[in-house]
Structures are given as structure tokens and as C-alpha cells.
Write a protein that holds these residues in place. Structure first.
Motif, PDB file in Angstrom:
ATOM      1  N   ASN A  26       0.862  -1.179   0.000  1.00  0.00           N
ATOM      2  CA  ASN A  26       0.000   0.000   0.000  1.00  0.00           C
ATOM      3  C   ASN A  26       0.900   1.230   0.000  1.00  0.00           C
ATOM      4  O   ASN A  26       2.030   1.187   0.516  1.00  0.00           O
ATOM      5  N   VAL A  27       0.409   2.302  -0.574  1.00  0.00           N
ATOM      6  CA  VAL A  27       1.141   3.563  -0.608  1.00  0.00           C
ATOM      7  C   VAL A  27       0.200   4.670  -0.174  1.00  0.00           C
ATOM      8  O   VAL A  27      -0.916   4.792  -0.694  1.00  0.00           O
ATOM      9  N   VAL A  28       0.643   5.465   0.783  1.00  0.00           N
ATOM     10  CA  VAL A  28      -0.099   6.637   1.249  1.00  0.00           C
ATOM     11  C   VAL A  28       0.813   7.841   1.020  1.00  0.00           C
ATOM     12  O   VAL A  28       1.805   8.014   1.733  1.00  0.00           O
ATOM     13  N   GLY A  29       0.490   8.659   0.020  1.00  0.00           N
ATOM     14  CA  GLY A  29       1.412   9.721  -0.358  1.00  0.00           C
ATOM     15  C   GLY A  29       2.717   9.112  -0.844  1.00  0.00           C
ATOM     16  O   GLY A  29       2.740   8.265  -1.732  1.00  0.00           O
ATOM     17  N   GLU A  30       3.825   9.509  -0.206  1.00  0.00           N
ATOM     18  CA  GLU A  30       5.127   8.949  -0.554  1.00  0.00           C
ATOM     19  C   GLU A  30       5.556   7.842   0.409  1.00  0.00           C
ATOM     20  O   GLU A  30       6.671   7.322   0.308  1.00  0.00           O
ATOM     21  N   THR A  31       4.687   7.484   1.343  1.00  0.00           N
ATOM     22  CA  THR A  31       5.014   6.477   2.349  1.00  0.00           C
ATOM     23  C   THR A  31       4.522   5.104   1.908  1.00  0.00           C
ATOM     24  O   THR A  31       3.378   4.950   1.488  1.00  0.00           O
ATOM     25  N   VAL A  32       5.407   4.127   2.012  1.00  0.00           N
ATOM     26  CA  VAL A  32       5.105   2.758   1.599  1.00  0.00           C
ATOM     27  C   VAL A  32       4.743   1.929   2.823  1.00  0.00           C
ATOM     28  O   VAL A  32       5.426   1.996   3.856  1.00  0.00           O
ATOM     29  N   ILE A  63       7.572   2.367   5.477  1.00  0.00           N
ATOM     30  CA  ILE A  63       8.843   2.827   4.942  1.00  0.00           C
ATOM     31  C   ILE A  63       8.652   4.262   4.474  1.00  0.00           C
ATOM     32  O   ILE A  63       7.902   4.533   3.532  1.00  0.00           O
ATOM     33  N   ASN A  64       9.311   5.178   5.147  1.00  0.00           N
ATOM     34  CA  ASN A  64       9.151   6.602   4.861  1.00  0.00           C
ATOM     35  C   ASN A  64      10.529   7.252   4.753  1.00  0.00           C
ATOM     36  O   ASN A  64      11.257   7.347   5.736  1.00  0.00           O
ATOM     37  N   ASP A  65      10.885   7.656   3.522  1.00  0.00           N
ATOM     38  CA  ASP A  65      12.171   8.304   3.281  1.00  0.00           C
ATOM     39  C   ASP A  65      13.325   7.442   3.793  1.00  0.00           C
ATOM     40  O   ASP A  65      14.277   7.941   4.396  1.00  0.00           O
ATOM     41  N   GLY A  66      13.232   6.138   3.539  1.00  0.00           N
ATOM     42  CA  GLY A  66      14.289   5.217   3.929  1.00  0.00           C
ATOM     43  C   GLY A  66      14.211   4.706   5.345  1.00  0.00           C
ATOM     44  O   GLY A  66      14.906   3.748   5.713  1.00  0.00           O
ATOM     45  N   GLN A  67      13.368   5.329   6.190  1.00  0.00           N
ATOM     46  CA  GLN A  67      13.207   4.876   7.573  1.00  0.00           C
ATOM     47  C   GLN A  67      12.172   3.770   7.611  1.00  0.00           C
ATOM     48  O   GLN A  67      11.065   3.905   7.086  1.00  0.00           O
TER      49      GLN A  67
END
Length: 327
Positions: free
Chosen positions: A211-217, A230-234
Motif C-alpha cells: 500500500n502507498v499513502v502519499g510517498e510512504t510505503v 517505509i518513509n524516506d528510507g526509515q
């Protein structure tokens, strides 16, 4: 469930596949019944002979219909050749990504199983996303997020097992590509932690849900089906002892929801709240109501952010938003 009707763009067209774009639009691929049969019928040419794309479909045409929640549709006619089991996804700038979810490794290289199609329907550039693709979602900025099932992770078929020293593209389980189909990020394998001292993340044998919410996986993965963000590599991880094996996964703020799962009624929506490092059961719902599509009559089921999307072969689009429930 909300209902929107999508009409075939041309007489005789049948629904080939469906996905959901970053703006929540339905992206449906329609074409001649022969294209559907070329991919799925028992008499189709063997994959070993043709590879990812069907060469004799070069002169064929199909149509992609993008439909918004207000029912407005735009249609693009795309040119062949077409891959087996073709899936189309919307990209920024009016481009489309057309992918076949299987591909060969032979003659020392992975064959191209993805092509970017321009607004004019012509093929612009191609690349390989690897074999054994489970799902694809594209972020608003154009990051192509790909999850792989076990054959893509372990590389057991179509030449990947015979490629000495060749690690399958899908080996990490989750991989990101840019708009030019270059690999730009992959989920860290567990062996890296032991070598570098970095945090160890759960290994992926099969990226069951994406699933993807905005740029967050977000993902819910096998083994053990933890929830990943997974958000900006975190990378953040929550334990999940509630549902295993669901293929639809919804996200809304601190809530997550799974549709079906191993040993669970396929129309059961299990909603949990993320708390600490785990997930606590909140309540359950039935996906289908008296106005909803009957169980197992849909040909495609997709999730995006907090919404579940289902499509029938007749072009019925059903939507269920986690935000519309009594949470």
C-alpha cells in the motif's frame, strides 16, 4: 460500498486488468477478447517461446480508461506489443507503465518486461522490473514501488535459478524504481545487519500486501506478516498476531485493516490500531452490504491508502473507504 460504472471504450472490448492511481483514480485496461485469451487460455503459446511480451500482438491496440471518483473518464489508446497478463499503472505527466509480471533471465540478462507509454499511446522506454511481481504502486512523485512473491524473491523459474551468481531483482522482496525504470532502492536484506551492525528487519519471503499513502510505503509481509512502514528510507515495524495471508491491506492514520486472510472469511475486514510495537484488534466489519458486489464476483481487487477497490468484468467499480466506517 460506493459504486461507479466504467463503460467499455469500444464495442467488443473486455476488461483485461485494473489498478488504482495516486489520485485514487481507476486505471482499467480494455482490449479485444483475443488479448485476454492470448494470456490466459490453455492454448496460449508457451512462455518459454515468447518471453514477457507477445510478439504477434505488435499490431494490436488496447485502451486505458482513467476514471475519477466523480465518474469522469479519459481514454488513451495504446499500441502493441503487449505482455502476458498486462497490467497498466498511471504515472506523472500523463505517462502509463505497462508491465508483465513474469520475465526470463537468459543470454546473460533479464528481459524487459516493463514499458513506459506516452500520452499518445506509443512506447517510450523499456526496462526490467524482474520476475515474480506481486503488486506495483506508484507514488505521486513517480516512484515505482514493486513487491514480489516467493518466485520473484528466490528466483526459481525462467532461467533465474540457472544464472550463476545472479541475484534476482526481486530478492529483497520490496524494490523501488525511478520513472526511467532504474532501480533506486531496495529493502535491506537480513544478512546486511549481521555484517554492518545495522538494525535487523523482518525478512521478506513474499510481499503479500503493498500500500502507498502519499510517498510512504506500507506492506504486510510473509514471514510472520508484520506491518511495515517505509518513509524516506526509515523502516518501522509493528507485530501482527491478528491476520495472516490477507491480500488487501488498508491504512488510515493509526488504523490498519486486512480483508480476508488465512482461515478468515474472505469478506471479513479486520481493523486494528497500531499501538507501541504491535497491533490491537479494534473491531471487524463485513466488506459486502446489500448494495455491494457479491463475494468472489470481482475480477480485480486493489487497495490504495484507506480505500478498497473492486472491479467486475462488466466495468462495475466498487469502493469502500476505511474512513467511512465507525472507527
Amino acid at each position: 460500498m460506493r459504486h461507479i460504472k466504467i463503460s467499455p471504450p469500444m464495442k467488443g472490448d473486455v476488461l483485461i486488468s485494473a489498478s488504482v492511481g495516486a489520485a485514487g483514480e481507476a486505471v482499467t485496461l480494455w482490449g479485444p477478447e483475443a488479448l485476454l485469451h492470448r494470456s490466459r487460455s490453455p492454448i496460449r503459446p508457451p512462455f518459454e517461446a515468447t518471453g514477457a511480451f507477445l510478439p504477434d500482438t505488435a499490431s494490436w491496440r488496447a485502451r486505458v480508461v482513467s476514471t475519477s471518483h466523480d465518474g469522469h473518464s479519459d481514454t488513451v489508446e495504446i499500441k502493441g506489443p503487449f505482455p502476458r497478463f498486462p497490467h497498466v499503472h498511471s504515472m506523472p505527466g500523463g505517462e502509463l507503465l505497462m508491465v508483465g509480471y513474469r520475465c526470463w533471465f537468459r543470454d546473460g540478462a533479464a528481459e524487459h518486461n516493463a514499458v513506459v507509454v506516452g500520452p499518445d499511446g506509443a512506447h517510450r522506454r523499456s526496462g526490467s522490473l524482474g520476475d515474480g511481481i506481486e503488486d506495483i504502486q506508484i507514488t505521486p512523485s513517480g516512484r515505482i514501488v514493486v513487491g514480489y512473491f516467493d518466485e520473484g524473491v528466490f528466483g526459481g523459474n525462467y532461467g533465474w535459478a540457472d544464472a550463476a551468481g545472479q541475484i534476482p531483482i526481486g530478492d529483497p522482496g520490496l524494490v523501488e524504481f525511478d520513472a526511467d525504470l532504474n532501480l533506486v532502492w531496495s529493502y535491506p536484506p537480513s544478512w546486511r545487519a549481521s555484517e554492518t551492525g545495522e538494525p535487523a528487519f523482518p525478512p521478506i519471503a513474499d510481499a503479500y500486501t503493498l500500500n502507498v499513502v502519499g510517498e510512504t510505503v506500507w506492506a504486510c509481509i510473509h514471514v510472520d506478516f508484520p506491518v511495515l512502514r517505509i518513509n524516506d528510507g526509515q523502516i518501522d515495524v509493528w507485530k501482527n498476531d491478528l491476520v495472516n495471508g490477507a491480500y488487501d491491506f488498508l491504512v488510515l492514520d493509526d488504523f490498519v485493516g486486512w480483508v480476508g486472510g488465512h482461515g478468515i472469511e474472505p469478506e471479513r475486514l479486520t481493523v486494528a490500531r497500531r499501538t507501541g510495537d504491535g497491533t490491537d484488534l479494534y473491531r471487524t466489519f463485513r466488506v459486502t452490504g446489500e448494495d455491494a458486489v457479491a463475494p468472489r464476483t470481482y475480477v480485480a481487487s486493489c487497495n490504495r491508502a484507506s480505500m478498497l477497490h473492486r472491479f467486475t468484468e462488466a466495468g462495475d467499480w466498487y469502493l469502500l473507504d476505511l474512513a467511512s466506517l465507525d472507527l
